[in-house]
Design an enzyme around this catalytic site. Sequence first.
Site, PDB file in Angstrom:
ATOM      1  N   ASP A 148     -19.053 -12.575  24.321  1.00 44.13           N
ATOM      2  CA  ASP A 148     -19.399 -12.981  25.681  1.00 44.13           C
ATOM      3  C   ASP A 148     -18.855 -14.345  26.061  1.00 44.13           C
ATOM      4  O   ASP A 148     -18.762 -15.219  25.216  1.00 44.13           O
ATOM      5  CB  ASP A 148     -20.925 -13.064  25.784  1.00 44.13           C
ATOM      6  CG  ASP A 148     -21.450 -11.990  26.681  1.00 44.13           C
ATOM      7  OD1 ASP A 148     -20.937 -11.882  27.806  1.00 44.13           O
ATOM      8  OD2 ASP A 148     -22.351 -11.282  26.246  1.00 44.13           O
ATOM      9  N   SER A 200     -18.580  -1.999  26.596  1.00 45.34           N
ATOM     10  CA  SER A 200     -19.818  -1.230  26.506  1.00 45.34           C
ATOM     11  C   SER A 200     -19.789  -0.055  27.486  1.00 45.34           C
ATOM     12  O   SER A 200     -18.991  -0.042  28.432  1.00 45.34           O
ATOM     13  CB  SER A 200     -21.023  -2.122  26.817  1.00 45.34           C
ATOM     14  OG  SER A 200     -21.107  -2.354  28.206  1.00 45.34           O
ATOM     15  N   ASN A 206     -20.006  -1.323  30.868  1.00 47.68           N
ATOM     16  CA  ASN A 206     -18.943  -2.173  31.433  1.00 47.68           C
ATOM     17  C   ASN A 206     -18.100  -1.474  32.508  1.00 47.68           C
ATOM     18  O   ASN A 206     -17.361  -2.126  33.250  1.00 47.68           O
ATOM     19  CB  ASN A 206     -18.024  -2.719  30.331  1.00 47.68           C
ATOM     20  CG  ASN A 206     -18.606  -3.898  29.567  1.00 47.68           C
ATOM     21  OD1 ASN A 206     -18.305  -4.107  28.397  1.00 47.68           O
ATOM     22  ND2 ASN A 206     -19.449  -4.687  30.230  1.00 47.68           N
TER      23      ASN A 206
HETATM   24  C1  FPP Z   1     -17.727 -10.283  27.826  1.00 42.93           C
HETATM   25  O1  FPP Z   1     -17.446 -11.517  28.488  1.00 42.93           O
HETATM   26  C2  FPP Z   1     -16.490  -9.678  27.362  1.00 42.93           C
HETATM   27  C3  FPP Z   1     -16.110  -8.404  27.629  1.00 42.93           C
HETATM   28  C4  FPP Z   1     -16.908  -7.468  28.428  1.00 42.93           C
HETATM   29  C5  FPP Z   1     -14.827  -7.878  27.147  1.00 42.93           C
HETATM   30  C6  FPP Z   1     -14.400  -8.306  25.786  1.00 42.93           C
HETATM   31  C7  FPP Z   1     -13.008  -7.905  25.639  1.00 42.93           C
HETATM   32  C8  FPP Z   1     -12.019  -8.603  25.050  1.00 42.93           C
HETATM   33  C9  FPP Z   1     -12.221  -9.894  24.353  1.00 42.93           C
HETATM   34  C10 FPP Z   1     -10.604  -8.106  25.092  1.00 42.93           C
HETATM   35  C11 FPP Z   1     -10.357  -6.740  24.562  1.00 42.93           C
HETATM   36  C12 FPP Z   1     -10.852  -6.505  23.194  1.00 42.93           C
HETATM   37  C13 FPP Z   1     -10.103  -6.360  22.086  1.00 42.93           C
HETATM   38  C14 FPP Z   1     -10.763  -6.001  20.798  1.00 42.93           C
HETATM   39  C15 FPP Z   1      -8.661  -6.532  22.089  1.00 42.93           C
HETATM   40  P1  FPP Z   1     -17.803 -11.626  30.037  1.00 42.93           P
HETATM   41  O2  FPP Z   1     -16.650 -11.125  30.830  1.00 42.93           O
HETATM   42  O3  FPP Z   1     -19.085 -10.918  30.296  1.00 42.93           O
HETATM   43  O4  FPP Z   1     -17.947 -13.174  30.228  1.00 42.93           O
HETATM   44  P2  FPP Z   1     -18.983 -13.886  31.219  1.00 42.93           P
HETATM   45  O5  FPP Z   1     -20.343 -13.503  30.727  1.00 42.93           O
HETATM   46  O6  FPP Z   1     -18.674 -15.336  31.021  1.00 42.93           O
HETATM   47  O7  FPP Z   1     -18.683 -13.401  32.600  1.00 42.93           O
END
Ligand code: FPP
Length: 230
Positions: A2, A47, A50
Amino acid sequence: MDGNGRWARQRGLPRIEGHRQGVEAVRTVLETAWELGIRQITLYAFSAENWKRPAEEVGALMGLLEWFLKRETARLVANRIRLRTIGRIEELPDSVQRVLAEAITATAGFTEHTLVLALNYGARREVADAARAYAAAVVAGHERLETASWDAFSRYLETADLPDPDLVIRTSGETRLSNFLLLQSAYAEFVFTPVLWPDFGKAELTAAVAEYARRERRFGKTSEQLAPTT
Ligand code: FPP
């Protein structure tokens, strides 16, 4: 993982830049994990919930995932790391499914290290699917209700052949599980850190593992029972 969005916002960048930097963090964390002797790591990359994000962000995340897999498959093979997934892969874009299948096939024979990508994964849905499959097995006579147990039921979870997590790390100051491996984490240790995922690197993972090592895992016993007898 996150905090990608907030990392980007703090820099006046679009959210996707945060995710892009998040992929770089994935790479560092994986390298550090194998160096530390961690044998299995599960990344909650997307998820089941998402999909509710703006279509543009979902598309960008899928693109990043495809790019990551294309770039990393050779490294996974070179380092003898098996790739696995949990979640409904069949609902991901075809192009992502194709590179995933290639990477999974190319690494299927490795046994020392496992990288599990949780993609379109949600624990409640996994448990509901497992309950349905278990009930069907009872009806078909392959399982007996009289001997129903966690051991019997857990074989119907997607993680049937994977060990439970010992340590669950959540970044960015969030202190929720957000539908991640709910039953499998029953005895996991949790580390919640304010660090945003793109800033989570070698030092942060090493510190989290050190924190884990300081914890006493009693699994219901007392400290005295755990003390080595001399
Ligand atoms: C949550 O941060 C992150 C995600 C929903 C996506 C995670 C995906 C990656 C790091 C890239 C793809 C994965 C791989 C394994 C290559 P957020 O967007 O909710 O952040 P925030 O809470 O600050 O808005």
